[in-house]
Design a protein around this motif. Structure first.
Motif, PDB file in Angstrom:
ATOM      1  N   ILE A 159     -17.826  -3.993  12.935  1.00 62.48           N
ATOM      2  CA  ILE A 159     -17.421  -3.532  14.267  1.00 62.48           C
ATOM      3  C   ILE A 159     -18.184  -2.241  14.536  1.00 62.48           C
ATOM      4  CG2 ILE A 159     -15.483  -2.792  15.695  1.00 62.48           C
ATOM      5  CD1 ILE A 159     -13.708  -4.365  13.592  1.00 62.48           C
ATOM      6  N   GLY A 160     -19.033  -2.253  15.527  1.00 61.83           N
ATOM      7  CA  GLY A 160     -19.956  -1.144  15.723  1.00 61.83           C
ATOM      8  C   GLY A 160     -19.377   0.014  16.519  1.00 61.83           C
ATOM      9  N   PHE A 161     -20.051   1.139  16.460  1.00 62.80           N
ATOM     10  CA  PHE A 161     -19.881   2.293  17.349  1.00 62.80           C
ATOM     11  C   PHE A 161     -18.619   3.123  17.142  1.00 62.80           C
ATOM     12  CE2 PHE A 161     -22.883  -0.284  19.840  1.00 62.80           C
ATOM     13  CZ  PHE A 161     -23.880   0.653  19.997  1.00 62.80           C
ATOM     14  N   VAL A 162     -17.627   2.605  16.407  1.00 57.61           N
ATOM     15  CA  VAL A 162     -16.393   3.383  16.240  1.00 57.61           C
ATOM     16  C   VAL A 162     -16.701   4.696  15.520  1.00 57.61           C
ATOM     17  CG1 VAL A 162     -14.089   3.425  15.209  1.00 57.61           C
ATOM     18  CG2 VAL A 162     -14.966   1.319  16.223  1.00 57.61           C
ATOM     19  N   GLY A 163     -17.495   4.594  14.448  1.00 55.97           N
ATOM     20  CA  GLY A 163     -17.818   5.774  13.659  1.00 55.97           C
ATOM     21  C   GLY A 163     -18.750   6.735  14.361  1.00 55.97           C
ATOM     22  N   LEU A 164     -19.360   6.271  15.452  1.00 55.82           N
ATOM     23  CA  LEU A 164     -20.267   7.140  16.202  1.00 55.82           C
ATOM     24  C   LEU A 164     -19.508   7.918  17.274  1.00 55.82           C
ATOM     25  CD1 LEU A 164     -23.335   7.782  16.740  1.00 55.82           C
ATOM     26  CD2 LEU A 164     -23.174   6.099  18.550  1.00 55.82           C
ATOM     27  N   ILE A 165     -18.713   7.174  18.045  1.00 53.50           N
ATOM     28  CA  ILE A 165     -18.039   7.789  19.197  1.00 53.50           C
ATOM     29  C   ILE A 165     -16.968   8.795  18.771  1.00 53.50           C
ATOM     30  CG2 ILE A 165     -16.714   7.327  21.278  1.00 53.50           C
ATOM     31  CD1 ILE A 165     -17.623   4.443  21.099  1.00 53.50           C
ATOM     32  N   VAL A 166     -16.093   8.327  17.861  1.00 48.11           N
ATOM     33  CA  VAL A 166     -14.877   9.086  17.590  1.00 48.11           C
ATOM     34  C   VAL A 166     -15.153  10.509  17.082  1.00 48.11           C
ATOM     35  CG1 VAL A 166     -12.798   9.134  16.179  1.00 48.11           C
ATOM     36  CG2 VAL A 166     -13.477   7.020  17.320  1.00 48.11           C
ATOM     37  N   PRO A 167     -16.011  10.678  16.051  1.00 48.97           N
ATOM     38  CA  PRO A 167     -16.241  12.050  15.582  1.00 48.97           C
ATOM     39  C   PRO A 167     -16.819  12.947  16.673  1.00 48.97           C
ATOM     40  CG  PRO A 167     -17.074  10.466  13.995  1.00 48.97           C
ATOM     41  CD  PRO A 167     -16.704   9.696  15.219  1.00 48.97           C
ATOM     42  N   HIS A 168     -17.639  12.357  17.542  1.00 52.72           N
ATOM     43  CA  HIS A 168     -18.218  13.163  18.612  1.00 52.72           C
ATOM     44  C   HIS A 168     -17.178  13.675  19.582  1.00 52.72           C
ATOM     45  CE1 HIS A 168     -22.485  13.384  18.262  1.00 52.72           C
ATOM     46  NE2 HIS A 168     -22.409  12.238  17.613  1.00 52.72           N
ATOM     47  N   GLY A 172     -10.492   9.679  11.330  1.00 52.34           N
ATOM     48  CA  GLY A 172      -9.858   8.471  10.806  1.00 52.34           C
ATOM     49  C   GLY A 172      -8.820   7.948  11.783  1.00 52.34           C
ATOM     50  N   PHE A 173      -7.905   8.829  12.191  1.00 48.42           N
ATOM     51  CA  PHE A 173      -6.852   8.391  13.121  1.00 48.42           C
ATOM     52  C   PHE A 173      -7.457   8.007  14.475  1.00 48.42           C
ATOM     53  CE2 PHE A 173      -4.007  10.841  10.213  1.00 48.42           C
ATOM     54  CZ  PHE A 173      -3.223   9.752   9.841  1.00 48.42           C
ATOM     55  N   GLY A 174      -8.472   8.774  14.902  1.00 46.69           N
ATOM     56  CA  GLY A 174      -9.134   8.438  16.178  1.00 46.69           C
ATOM     57  C   GLY A 174      -9.769   7.053  16.126  1.00 46.69           C
ATOM     58  N   GLY A 175     -10.413   6.758  14.996  1.00 40.80           N
ATOM     59  CA  GLY A 175     -11.031   5.433  14.835  1.00 40.80           C
ATOM     60  C   GLY A 175      -9.991   4.331  14.876  1.00 40.80           C
ATOM     61  N   ALA A 176      -8.834   4.600  14.264  1.00 41.63           N
ATOM     62  CA  ALA A 176      -7.754   3.615  14.281  1.00 41.63           C
ATOM     63  C   ALA A 176      -7.280   3.378  15.710  1.00 41.63           C
ATOM     64  CB  ALA A 176      -6.603   4.086  13.396  1.00 41.63           C
ATOM     65  N   VAL A 177      -7.150   4.485  16.476  1.00 39.08           N
ATOM     66  CA  VAL A 177      -6.705   4.360  17.874  1.00 39.08           C
ATOM     67  C   VAL A 177      -7.685   3.492  18.666  1.00 39.08           C
ATOM     68  CG1 VAL A 177      -6.419   5.631  20.036  1.00 39.08           C
ATOM     69  CG2 VAL A 177      -5.388   6.509  17.933  1.00 39.08           C
ATOM     70  N   LEU A 178      -8.983   3.791  18.519  1.00 36.00           N
ATOM     71  CA  LEU A 178      -9.987   3.044  19.289  1.00 36.00           C
ATOM     72  C   LEU A 178     -10.004   1.565  18.906  1.00 36.00           C
ATOM     73  CD1 LEU A 178     -12.331   3.034  21.267  1.00 36.00           C
ATOM     74  CD2 LEU A 178     -13.861   3.686  19.400  1.00 36.00           C
ATOM     75  N   THR A 179      -9.988   1.303  17.594  1.00 31.62           N
ATOM     76  CA  THR A 179     -10.061  -0.088  17.144  1.00 31.62           C
ATOM     77  C   THR A 179      -8.826  -0.882  17.576  1.00 31.62           C
ATOM     78  OG1 THR A 179     -11.274   0.723  15.238  1.00 31.62           O
ATOM     79  CG2 THR A 179     -10.489  -1.543  15.128  1.00 31.62           C
ATOM     80  N   LEU A 180      -7.653  -0.274  17.420  1.00 31.77           N
ATOM     81  CA  LEU A 180      -6.427  -0.978  17.822  1.00 31.77           C
ATOM     82  C   LEU A 180      -6.419  -1.225  19.328  1.00 31.77           C
ATOM     83  CD1 LEU A 180      -3.877   0.900  15.553  1.00 31.77           C
ATOM     84  CD2 LEU A 180      -4.280  -1.562  15.522  1.00 31.77           C
ATOM     85  N   ALA A 181      -6.868  -0.220  20.096  1.00 30.18           N
ATOM     86  CA  ALA A 181      -6.891  -0.385  21.556  1.00 30.18           C
ATOM     87  C   ALA A 181      -7.839  -1.525  21.938  1.00 30.18           C
ATOM     88  CB  ALA A 181      -7.318   0.915  22.232  1.00 30.18           C
ATOM     89  N   THR A 237     -16.371  -2.718  21.581  1.00 29.60           N
ATOM     90  CA  THR A 237     -16.743  -1.372  21.159  1.00 29.60           C
ATOM     91  C   THR A 237     -18.182  -1.048  21.556  1.00 29.60           C
ATOM     92  OG1 THR A 237     -17.282  -2.204  18.962  1.00 29.60           O
ATOM     93  CG2 THR A 237     -15.107  -1.234  19.239  1.00 29.60           C
ATOM     94  N   ALA A 238     -19.042  -2.082  21.622  1.00 29.69           N
ATOM     95  CA  ALA A 238     -20.427  -1.833  22.036  1.00 29.69           C
ATOM     96  C   ALA A 238     -20.494  -1.542  23.530  1.00 29.69           C
ATOM     97  CB  ALA A 238     -21.317  -3.026  21.696  1.00 29.69           C
ATOM     98  N   LEU A 239     -19.650  -2.213  24.319  1.00 27.55           N
ATOM     99  CA  LEU A 239     -19.639  -1.957  25.756  1.00 27.55           C
ATOM    100  C   LEU A 239     -19.269  -0.506  26.037  1.00 27.55           C
ATOM    101  CD1 LEU A 239     -17.991  -5.179  27.241  1.00 27.55           C
ATOM    102  CD2 LEU A 239     -20.351  -4.396  27.497  1.00 27.55           C
ATOM    103  N   VAL A 240     -18.402   0.053  25.203  1.00 27.70           N
ATOM    104  CA  VAL A 240     -18.037   1.458  25.351  1.00 27.70           C
ATOM    105  C   VAL A 240     -19.071   2.332  24.651  1.00 27.70           C
ATOM    106  CG1 VAL A 240     -16.231   3.163  24.949  1.00 27.70           C
ATOM    107  CG2 VAL A 240     -15.620   0.776  25.323  1.00 27.70           C
ATOM    108  N   GLY A 241     -19.503   1.878  23.476  1.00 28.73           N
ATOM    109  CA  GLY A 241     -20.302   2.723  22.593  1.00 28.73           C
ATOM    110  C   GLY A 241     -21.762   2.861  22.973  1.00 28.73           C
ATOM    111  N   ALA A 242     -22.370   1.781  23.472  1.00 25.50           N
ATOM    112  CA  ALA A 242     -23.802   1.844  23.756  1.00 25.50           C
ATOM    113  C   ALA A 242     -24.117   2.864  24.854  1.00 25.50           C
ATOM    114  CB  ALA A 242     -24.337   0.461  24.109  1.00 25.50           C
ATOM    115  N   PRO A 243     -23.379   2.873  25.975  1.00 26.61           N
ATOM    116  CA  PRO A 243     -23.620   3.924  26.970  1.00 26.61           C
ATOM    117  C   PRO A 243     -23.404   5.312  26.378  1.00 26.61           C
ATOM    118  CG  PRO A 243     -22.205   2.219  27.890  1.00 26.61           C
ATOM    119  CD  PRO A 243     -22.345   1.930  26.434  1.00 26.61           C
ATOM    120  N   PHE A 244     -22.417   5.407  25.476  1.00 23.97           N
ATOM    121  CA  PHE A 244     -22.137   6.681  24.831  1.00 23.97           C
ATOM    122  C   PHE A 244     -23.340   7.132  24.002  1.00 23.97           C
ATOM    123  CE2 PHE A 244     -20.413   9.356  21.514  1.00 23.97           C
ATOM    124  CZ  PHE A 244     -19.605  10.205  22.239  1.00 23.97           C
TER     125      PHE A 244
END
Lengths: 271, 330
Positions: free
Chosen positions: B255-264, B282-291, B311-318
């Protein structure tokens, strides 16, 4: 199954489609078949692997069959189109098969292929045999029909199509996939299937050729738990994945299972 | 833990937990949750209980744990490499994990020994992470790191496709989409038992290096002079990343982009301290993935969207906006 050794009609028939393989192999002797698909030779996908033993196989590529100089080509409407176009341009006579959606269409398809292959009588005989076998399974229907569903690779498919619906109803079963798939879903979620008040679960019992996620779902703990309360029937996939004479064997197998279910539920009611 | 950190971690953890509950509560079909819960408590064998325990629960738990793994690993890699684009997906660690899991699964190895599945993922992740850290650890530029990531992930992707093509099973070739895009559909408690303990070990390894990451942000020499054994720190972090991402990808695909977006998104809130960023990411990544996973079940698209698509639809523009900002700063 003795097919007439006719010297008339096409003598170098090429089939590019598994469903056509299974019809043509029952219509003409294998000497008249120049090539069938590689799937036709595999017992887990084909019901005619013994009839086509020794016939050369293809993967639906033009190059493989062009050299055979086919005088009749059987193809699916949506498969191996590149090869079909090539063969048509080079003068082969091609019969395109539509995806059959009912037993009636399957019957017509068998007769069409028989006509193209010049064995019309044999085609009529094959269709009559199908009708006779189907008639054997029409018996007094019990007060309640069992609610059934098919579980194939990749989960519960609703619409393996109307043909599978008809197969189940001819065996005296209710296909609850139709009621669960009301919203036009391509497949039924596992949880909907489990809550669907099933009486009978029909599982694909095809031979496994190595692991795949598609078949892992068959071993999901939720499916295993579901199996305790319902009658589980194994149906080999080669009997139902293609429209053809083999469908009658699938109906017979399912009708047997229905009778078994009726006996078991009656026994429970009697005490 | 400082008060400001707790003020962020608390709500995020709460949000992740609530979303996990929502995830278990919603599904494709209405489920009598009251009956399911009482059957779970009384041990009664009912269909509601099967659906809740065998399907809904593993899905929610894996959403939480896999999201946590991706988030914390993104934060750890960005901290260690001091590079804002270091993310398990971008630098190829997820693809490597997918390759390892694909080989373990389709060769039949994991049918004999179930643990082979996460171990295959971990081995694949460790090899790719090792390669990336070996390059990135030598002060490579962002461009070089990204290029290495592209090379690694295309190689791993191609090898996965090859492995699937070589499988005699006709369904296998189509399954590349699961491994490249990821999904939580029809996962079971078995997957939870297999992957969760290994993920937790990975989290602990990374969290233990929090102070070292803070020191590293001052430069390697400073960190060394502060008494941190840098090679031990690196080993801890690479092992932690491989354990978490490797076992996560082995059960849900990449599952892509979670580790990129969340820390930023969270970095400004922790005063740009990479050590503090770990737990909140960690918790932020959980929130994004569950959502995202709740989203794929709500939107009426069939067959179900793969999680990585969302996650790519959100992450790639990010990612684009991030590159844009880096370019302007340069």
């Amino acid at each position: 199954m003795a097919a007439p050794l006719s010297k008339e009609g096409p003598q170098r028939i090429v089939s590019l489609n598994l469903c056509a393989d299974q019809i043509i192999a029952r219509l003409v002797p294998k000497e008249r078949i120049a090539s069938v698909t590689f799937l036709a030779a595999e017992p887990h996908s084909s019901t005619v692997s013994d009839l086509v033993k020794g016939v050369s196989t293809n993967q639906g590529l033009a190059e493989e069959v062009a050299g055979l100089d086919p005088d009749l080509v059987l193809a699916g409407r949506y498969t191996a189109r590149g090869a079909v176009g090539f063969l048509e341009r080079h003068g082969s006579s091609v019969v395109d098969l539509d995806v059959s959606e009912s037993f009636a269409e399957t019957r017509t398809q068998i007769l069409d292929i028989a006509k193209a292959a010049g064995v019309e009588e044999r085609g009529v005989a094959l269709v009559d045999e199908m009708d006779r076998k189907l008639a054997e399974n029409v018996d007094t229907v019990a007060a309640r029909k069992p609610r059934a569903m098919m579980l194939g690779p990749n989960g519960f498919a609703t619409s393996y199509g109307p043909l599978v619906d008809e197969m189940l109803s001819r065996a005296g079963l209710i296909n609850i996939a139709a009621e669960l798939g009301a919203e036009g879903r391509a497949s039924i979620p596992l949880e909907a299937a489990i809550l669907g008040k099933l009486d009978m679960l029909i599982v694909d019992s095809g031979e496994r050729t190595g692991p795949a996620l598609a078949q892992e779902v068959l071993a999901h703990p939720a499916v295993r738990a579901l199996k305790h309360g319902v009658l589980v029937v194994e149906l080999p996939s080669n009997l139902w994945t293609c429209a053809g004479p083999q469908l009658t064997d699938a109906v017979a197998l399912l009708a047997d299972a229905r009778r078994r279910w009726e006996r078991e539920t009656l026994e429970q009611v009697k005490p | 833990m400082t008060r400001s950190n707790l003020a962020l971690t608390g709500p995020l953890a709460l949000a992740a937990l609530s979303l996990a509950i929502v995830s278990a509560a919603i599904g494709y079909t209405p489920l009598d949750l009251g009956k399911a819960m009482s059957d779970v408590l009384s041990g009664a064998d009912s269909l509601e209980r099967i659906v809740f325990v065998e399907l809904r629960l593993p899905r929610a738990i894996l959403g939480l744990a896999v999201g946590f793994s991706l988030g914390i690993t993104g934060a750890a890699m960005q901290g260690l490499l001091r590079n804002p684009l270091a993310d398990p997906g971008v630098v190829g660690v997820s693809s490597g994990a997918a390759l390892g899991a694909v080989i373990a699964f389709y060769s039949g190895l994991s049918q004999g020994l179930e643990l082979a599945l996460p171990l295959g993922g971990i081995l694949g992740a460790a090899l790719t992470a090792g390669a990336v850290f070996w390059m990135g650890g030598r002060g490579t530029s962002t461009a070089a790191l990204i290029l290495a990531g592209i090379a690694l992930s295309s190689l791993a992707g191609a090898m996965s496709a090859l492995a699937l093509n070589l499988s005699p099973n006709p369904y296998a070739a189509l399954e590349i989409i699961f491994w490249l895009m990821g999904s939580l559909n029809d996962r079971s408690l078995t997957h939870v038992y297999l992957a969760l303990p290994l993920m937790v070990v990975g989290w602990v390894l990374m969290l233990r290096s929090a102070h070292a990451l803070d020191a590293l942000s001052l430069g390697e020499d400073t960190a060394s002079s502060l008494g941190f054994n840098l090679s031990a720190v690196r080993l801890n972090l690479v092992a932690g990343a491989a354990l978490s991402v490797g076992s996560a990808v082995a059960v849900t695909g990449a599952i892509g982009f979670v580790g990129l977006i969340v820390p930023h998104l969270l970095r400004p809130f922790v005063g740009h301290r990479p050590g503090r960023l770990l737990l909140v990411s960690g918790f932020g990544g959980a929130v994004l993935t569950l959502a995202a996973d709740i989203g794929v079940r709500i939107v009426p698209i069939e067959p179900e969207l793969k999680l990585g698509v969302v996650t790519a639809l959100v992450g790639a523009p990010f990612l684009f906006s991030l590159l844009w900002r880096l370019k302007r700063e340069a």
